[in-house]
Design a protein around this motif. Structure first.
Motif, mmCIF file in Angstrom:
data_model
loop_
_atom_site.group_PDB
_atom_site.id
_atom_site.type_symbol
_atom_site.label_atom_id
_atom_site.label_comp_id
_atom_site.label_asym_id
_atom_site.label_seq_id
_atom_site.Cartn_x
_atom_site.Cartn_y
_atom_site.Cartn_z
ATOM 1 N N TYR A 18 72.959 42.351 61.911
ATOM 2 C CA TYR A 18 71.969 41.693 62.777
ATOM 3 C C TYR A 18 72.463 41.684 64.227
ATOM 4 C CZ TYR A 18 70.122 39.852 58.359
ATOM 5 O OH TYR A 18 69.617 39.722 57.100
ATOM 6 N N LEU A 78 67.944 47.779 59.443
ATOM 7 C CA LEU A 78 67.946 46.498 58.731
ATOM 8 C C LEU A 78 67.489 46.658 57.284
ATOM 9 C CD1 LEU A 78 66.406 44.152 61.470
ATOM 10 C CD2 LEU A 78 68.808 44.298 60.767
ATOM 11 N N LEU A 111 65.664 38.101 64.897
ATOM 12 C CA LEU A 111 67.067 38.320 64.544
ATOM 13 C C LEU A 111 67.848 37.012 64.517
ATOM 14 C CD1 LEU A 111 67.701 41.616 66.510
ATOM 15 C CD2 LEU A 111 67.764 41.308 64.024
#
Length: 411
Positions: A14, A87, A44
């Motif tokens: 992240y 991600l 995030l």
């Protein structure tokens, strides 16, 4: 949980994605739209908050995975750099940790399908563009690495859990062994006290009663009884000392000499004891010889105290595959179905531990056999058999003379 071993991976990813998105917005001409950048940053930050240990909001594993997928999609939709697509490798990674290998593989296929669908809808003929093909390959490689890392973490955790369970079982086994060892030691000490001190204290009591009864009628007999009582008390003390010394060192034990000494000092003028010993003690270990000695003590005590015997014959044969002790008295015997006392039970326990047998019969030859006798007359014959084993400590010539044959008569 395996999550604890790899919980640092999502926050690091992240942080890298956030730094990459902000850098792209800073260096890109015109920058990113403030609203898109805000959504990107807030998304995030929320993802980072979900990874904080001990967070206030605790979600089920399925809800937590769904929340991550929604946030990943929102962040990727507003990210102009495209780095946020990385991600999605966390989807099968977290699914593996939470639900297992099958769920992880299914989610990985879903992520690849989602990426292909996005490219197909948004980028015409993307498959001829090397950048998009490279992105797809790198994404697949990331998924493979994520699945491998999750698998390693789960297997390591499972191995650790098995090891902990093994340690727990070993600890329980150790406790059980300690309990059994303690119980066995208590039983051994109880048998030792009964067979050693019990025998001699019984003899002391008998001799003191005799000394008191003959004090005026026969002073010489009374004096002999007192002397015998003193010998029994001294012998009891000596055996206590020997038992304590045995805890520190092992000493050779002569069964023939101990039996002869016991017979010579019975001290009861009304009881005649004959002892015969054949064979070599060196072929038997100290535990077997001590067990035979305790059995002889118990048989003699019962013959004098309960059987009111006038004659006892002790035969010990040490040659052959087993040592055999036979004690026969002419006492009153015992009734059919009589319960054995502590001494007989202790004798059986001692002999059983050595793989031997105890046979107790009452009645004259040709009469009742077995422990259940006709009762009331005929005496008792106790036979103890202990198989030959290698001696634990080599006996000295004095302790185990070759081909011993002894005959001792006390009376």
């Amino acid at each position: 949980m395996a999550q604890r071993e790899v919980r640092w991976i999502p926050p690091v990813l992240y942080t890298v994605v956030l730094a990459g998105g902000l850098y792209h917005a800073a260096v890109t001409a015109g920058g990113s739209h403030p609203a898109r950048l805000a959504v990107f940053t807030v998304g995030l930050v929320v993802l980072l908050a979900l990874e904080v240990p001990g967070r206030l909001v605790r979600l089920p594993a399925a809800a937590l995975l769904a929340a991550r997928v929604v946030l990943f999609t929102a962040v990727a939709a507003v990210d102009g750099s495209g780095v946020s697509r990385a991600l999605f490798v966390l989807v099968p990674f977290t699914a593996y940790l939470a639900f297992g290998r099958r769920a992880a593989l299914g989610s990985a296929v879903g992520c690849v399908g989602l990426l292909l669908a996005g490219f197909t809808v948004l980028v015409p003929h993307w498959w001829v563009e090397s950048a998009y093909v490279s992105d797809l390959l790198m994404f697949g490689l990331g998924l493979a690495l994520a699945l491998s890392m999750a698998g390693v973490a789960v297997r390591e955790q499972e191995a650790r859990a098995r090891l902990e369970r093994s340690h727990e079982r070993l600890a329980r086994y150790a406790e059980r062994v300690a309990e059994l060892s303690t119980a066995e030691e208590r039983n051994r000490v109880a048998r030792e006290i009964h067979d050693s001190l019990g025998h001699h204290l019984t003899a002391v009591g008998v001799q003191l009663e005799k000394a008191e009864a003959f004090r005026e009628l026969d002073p010489a007999a009374s004096a002999r009884a007192l002397g015998d009582a003193r010998w029994s008390a001294g012998r009891a003390l000596a055996e206590v000392r020997e038992s304590v010394s045995a805890l520190r060192e092992v000493r050779p034990f002569s069964l023939a000499r101990s039996l002869a000494d016991l017979v010579r000092h019975l001290g009861d003028d009304g009881l005649r004891v004959e002892l015969s010993v054949t064979g070599e003690e060196s072929g038997h270990d100290g535990g077997a010889l001590t067990t035979l000695y305790r059995a002889a003590q118990e048989a003699l005590t019962n013959a004098r105290r309960h059987g009111r015997a006038t004659r006892v014959e002790i035969r010990l044969a040490l040659d052959g595959p087993a040592a055999r002790l036979t004690v026969t008295d002419d006492g009153r015997g015992f009734a059919r179905g009589a319960e054995p006392g502590h001494g007989i039970r202790g004798m059986r326990e001692r002999v059983a531990l050595l793989g031997g047998e105890v046979d107790i019969r009452t009645g004259r030859p040709g009469g009742s056999d077995g422990s259940a006798g006709s009762g009331g007359s005929g005496g008792v014959t106790v036979t103890v058999t202990v198989p030959r084993r290698a001696p634990a400590v080599a006996a000295t010539p004095a302790a185990a003379p070759a081909a011993v044959t002894a005959a001792v008569v006390a009376g």
